[in-house]
Design a protein around this motif. Structure first.
Motif, PDB file in Angstrom:
ATOM      1  N   LYS A   1      -3.060   9.582 -10.899  1.00 58.44           N
ATOM      2  CA  LYS A   1      -2.026  10.315 -11.640  1.00 58.44           C
ATOM      3  C   LYS A   1      -2.245  11.820 -11.518  1.00 58.44           C
ATOM      4  O   LYS A   1      -1.306  12.569 -11.255  1.00 58.44           O
ATOM      5  CB  LYS A   1      -2.018   9.892 -13.114  1.00 58.44           C
ATOM      6  CG  LYS A   1      -1.608   8.443 -13.330  1.00 58.44           C
ATOM      7  CD  LYS A   1      -1.745   8.051 -14.790  1.00 58.44           C
ATOM      8  CE  LYS A   1      -1.454   6.583 -15.011  1.00 58.44           C
ATOM      9  NZ  LYS A   1      -1.644   6.182 -16.409  1.00 58.44           N
ATOM     10  N   SER A   2      -3.475  12.264 -11.702  1.00 57.10           N
ATOM     11  CA  SER A   2      -3.742  13.695 -11.557  1.00 57.10           C
ATOM     12  C   SER A   2      -3.536  14.131 -10.113  1.00 57.10           C
ATOM     13  O   SER A   2      -3.122  15.262  -9.858  1.00 57.10           O
ATOM     14  CB  SER A   2      -5.147  14.055 -12.056  1.00 57.10           C
ATOM     15  OG  SER A   2      -6.132  13.315 -11.375  1.00 57.10           O
ATOM     16  N   GLY A   3      -3.763  13.238  -9.164  1.00 56.72           N
ATOM     17  CA  GLY A   3      -3.496  13.532  -7.762  1.00 56.72           C
ATOM     18  C   GLY A   3      -2.026  13.754  -7.471  1.00 56.72           C
ATOM     19  O   GLY A   3      -1.663  14.405  -6.484  1.00 56.72           O
ATOM     20  N   LEU A   4      -1.175  13.228  -8.330  1.00 62.08           N
ATOM     21  CA  LEU A   4       0.267  13.421  -8.195  1.00 62.08           C
ATOM     22  C   LEU A   4       0.777  14.573  -9.058  1.00 62.08           C
ATOM     23  O   LEU A   4       1.974  14.807  -9.143  1.00 62.08           O
ATOM     24  CB  LEU A   4       1.010  12.125  -8.558  1.00 62.08           C
ATOM     25  CG  LEU A   4       0.808  10.962  -7.589  1.00 62.08           C
ATOM     26  CD1 LEU A   4       1.365   9.668  -8.178  1.00 62.08           C
ATOM     27  CD2 LEU A   4       1.453  11.262  -6.245  1.00 62.08           C
ATOM     28  N   GLY A   5      -0.137  15.280  -9.729  1.00 61.64           N
ATOM     29  CA  GLY A   5       0.268  16.453 -10.500  1.00 61.64           C
ATOM     30  C   GLY A   5       0.214  16.293 -12.006  1.00 61.64           C
ATOM     31  O   GLY A   5       0.527  17.235 -12.737  1.00 61.64           O
ATOM     32  N   ALA A   6      -0.161  15.122 -12.509  1.00 62.32           N
ATOM     33  CA  ALA A   6      -0.235  14.924 -13.959  1.00 62.32           C
ATOM     34  C   ALA A   6      -1.423  15.691 -14.534  1.00 62.32           C
ATOM     35  O   ALA A   6      -2.430  15.884 -13.862  1.00 62.32           O
ATOM     36  CB  ALA A   6      -0.377  13.432 -14.282  1.00 62.32           C
TER      37      ALA A   6
ATOM     38  N   SER B   1       0.825  -1.200   0.000  1.00 57.00           N
ATOM     39  CA  SER B   1       0.000   0.000   0.000  1.00 57.00           C
ATOM     40  C   SER B   1       0.864   1.257   0.000  1.00 57.00           C
ATOM     41  O   SER B   1       1.769   1.405   0.816  1.00 57.00           O
ATOM     42  CB  SER B   1      -0.905  -0.007   1.225  1.00 57.00           C
ATOM     43  OG  SER B   1      -1.705   1.151   1.247  1.00 57.00           O
ATOM     44  N   GLY B   2       0.592   2.158  -0.953  1.00 51.41           N
ATOM     45  CA  GLY B   2       1.315   3.418  -1.047  1.00 51.41           C
ATOM     46  C   GLY B   2       2.643   3.355  -1.766  1.00 51.41           C
ATOM     47  O   GLY B   2       3.201   4.397  -2.124  1.00 51.41           O
ATOM     48  N   SER B   3       3.162   2.161  -2.004  1.00 49.25           N
ATOM     49  CA  SER B   3       4.487   2.059  -2.620  1.00 49.25           C
ATOM     50  C   SER B   3       4.495   2.540  -4.067  1.00 49.25           C
ATOM     51  O   SER B   3       5.490   3.086  -4.539  1.00 49.25           O
ATOM     52  CB  SER B   3       5.034   0.634  -2.530  1.00 49.25           C
ATOM     53  OG  SER B   3       4.213  -0.280  -3.247  1.00 49.25           O
ATOM     54  N   GLY B   4       3.383   2.389  -4.784  1.00 49.86           N
ATOM     55  CA  GLY B   4       3.319   2.870  -6.157  1.00 49.86           C
ATOM     56  C   GLY B   4       3.425   4.389  -6.228  1.00 49.86           C
ATOM     57  O   GLY B   4       4.110   4.933  -7.089  1.00 49.86           O
ATOM     58  N   SER B   5       2.762   5.071  -5.307  1.00 53.13           N
ATOM     59  CA  SER B   5       2.839   6.534  -5.275  1.00 53.13           C
ATOM     60  C   SER B   5       4.238   7.001  -4.914  1.00 53.13           C
ATOM     61  O   SER B   5       4.741   7.981  -5.478  1.00 53.13           O
ATOM     62  CB  SER B   5       1.824   7.099  -4.275  1.00 53.13           C
ATOM     63  OG  SER B   5       0.508   6.849  -4.719  1.00 53.13           O
ATOM     64  N   VAL B   6       4.882   6.304  -3.979  1.00 46.72           N
ATOM     65  CA  VAL B   6       6.261   6.650  -3.608  1.00 46.72           C
ATOM     66  C   VAL B   6       7.182   6.450  -4.806  1.00 46.72           C
ATOM     67  O   VAL B   6       8.006   7.306  -5.123  1.00 46.72           O
ATOM     68  CB  VAL B   6       6.738   5.824  -2.395  1.00 46.72           C
ATOM     69  CG1 VAL B   6       8.226   6.022  -2.148  1.00 46.72           C
ATOM     70  CG2 VAL B   6       5.930   6.175  -1.155  1.00 46.72           C
ATOM     71  N   GLN B   7       7.040   5.319  -5.488  1.00 51.18           N
ATOM     72  CA  GLN B   7       7.871   5.036  -6.665  1.00 51.18           C
ATOM     73  C   GLN B   7       7.669   6.088  -7.737  1.00 51.18           C
ATOM     74  O   GLN B   7       8.629   6.575  -8.338  1.00 51.18           O
ATOM     75  CB  GLN B   7       7.575   3.631  -7.187  1.00 51.18           C
ATOM     76  CG  GLN B   7       8.364   3.228  -8.419  1.00 51.18           C
ATOM     77  CD  GLN B   7       7.612   3.539  -9.694  1.00 51.18           C
ATOM     78  OE1 GLN B   7       6.436   3.275  -9.816  1.00 51.18           O
ATOM     79  NE2 GLN B   7       8.301   4.114 -10.656  1.00 51.18           N
ATOM     80  N   LEU B   8       6.422   6.484  -7.993  1.00 49.10           N
ATOM     81  CA  LEU B   8       6.152   7.517  -9.005  1.00 49.10           C
ATOM     82  C   LEU B   8       6.777   8.851  -8.612  1.00 49.10           C
ATOM     83  O   LEU B   8       7.381   9.535  -9.450  1.00 49.10           O
ATOM     84  CB  LEU B   8       4.645   7.681  -9.206  1.00 49.10           C
ATOM     85  CG  LEU B   8       3.943   6.578  -9.992  1.00 49.10           C
ATOM     86  CD1 LEU B   8       2.428   6.774  -9.947  1.00 49.10           C
ATOM     87  CD2 LEU B   8       4.425   6.554 -11.431  1.00 49.10           C
ATOM     88  N   ALA B   9       6.659   9.232  -7.351  1.00 46.29           N
ATOM     89  CA  ALA B   9       7.235  10.503  -6.897  1.00 46.29           C
ATOM     90  C   ALA B   9       8.754  10.490  -7.026  1.00 46.29           C
ATOM     91  O   ALA B   9       9.360  11.466  -7.486  1.00 46.29           O
ATOM     92  CB  ALA B   9       6.819  10.782  -5.453  1.00 46.29           C
TER      93      ALA B   9
ATOM     94  N   GLY C   1       9.747  10.613 -10.695  1.00 43.90           N
ATOM     95  CA  GLY C   1       9.585  11.980 -11.186  1.00 43.90           C
ATOM     96  C   GLY C   1      10.740  12.882 -10.769  1.00 43.90           C
ATOM     97  O   GLY C   1      11.265  13.655 -11.573  1.00 43.90           O
ATOM     98  N   ALA C   2      11.169  12.761  -9.507  1.00 44.16           N
ATOM     99  CA  ALA C   2      12.297  13.565  -9.022  1.00 44.16           C
ATOM    100  C   ALA C   2      13.579  13.197  -9.767  1.00 44.16           C
ATOM    101  O   ALA C   2      14.373  14.066 -10.133  1.00 44.16           O
ATOM    102  CB  ALA C   2      12.479  13.362  -7.521  1.00 44.16           C
ATOM    103  N   LEU C   3      13.775  11.899 -10.011  1.00 44.89           N
ATOM    104  CA  LEU C   3      14.965  11.447 -10.728  1.00 44.89           C
ATOM    105  C   LEU C   3      14.954  11.933 -12.181  1.00 44.89           C
ATOM    106  O   LEU C   3      15.967  12.422 -12.686  1.00 44.89           O
ATOM    107  CB  LEU C   3      15.051   9.918 -10.682  1.00 44.89           C
ATOM    108  CG  LEU C   3      16.253   9.291 -11.360  1.00 44.89           C
ATOM    109  CD1 LEU C   3      17.539   9.680 -10.641  1.00 44.89           C
ATOM    110  CD2 LEU C   3      16.099   7.777 -11.378  1.00 44.89           C
TER     111      LEU C   3
END
Length: 138
Positions: free
Chosen positions: A91-96, A60-68, A71-73
């Motif tokens: 995705k839109s919740g993460l800024g897409a 739980s939550g690991s996909g969002s951490v990986q995406l963030a 993105g930083a990388l």
């Protein structure tokens, strides 16, 4: 720890290169349990554009951490475009944001010819855990 491609030969230029970005657990010092893969993304790098084909997560939550972290990388490595594919709420919740097809094609065509710095940021071992935690360079 975020791991990026271990074989980065050719990944900086205009030749498409398949890559994975993986999020692994890092057991505490002294722990004998092995690291576990908890999230990942498979995609294609061409120039300063990254297209995500498919991702997964097992915790739980690991996909969002990986995406963030991915993105930083990508930002640190000079990418100007990250195509996340179909529009989804997470995705839109993460800024897409969705863009018109004409804008997508115009931007992709420009960026695919420009060099990225992924190989320099990740280094020869493919371990980007320290690189992804650093703030983006201006």
């Amino acid at each position: 720890a975020l791991s990026a491609p271990s074989s980065l030969r050719g990944v900086g230029g205009a030749t498409p290169c398949f890559v994975t970005f993986e999020l692994w657990t890092r057991p505490p010092d002294g722990c004998t349990e092995p690291a576990q893969l908890v999230a990942g993304d498979l995609g294609c790098v061409v120039g300063r554009s990254y297209t995500s084909f498919s991702g997964f997560h097992t915790a739980s939550g690991s996909g969002s951490v990986q995406l963030a972290l991915t993105g930083a990388l990508l930002q640190r490595a000079g990418f100007g475009w990250w195509d996340l594919g179909q529009e989804h709420g997470y995705k839109s919740g993460l800024g897409a944001a969705a863009v018109p097809r004409s804008q997508f094609l115009r931007t992709f065509r420009r960026l695919r010819a420009e060099r990225n710095r992924l190989a320099e940021v990740v280094g020869p071992g493919g371990d980007a855990s320290e690189a992804s935690a650093l703030p983006p360079r201006a």
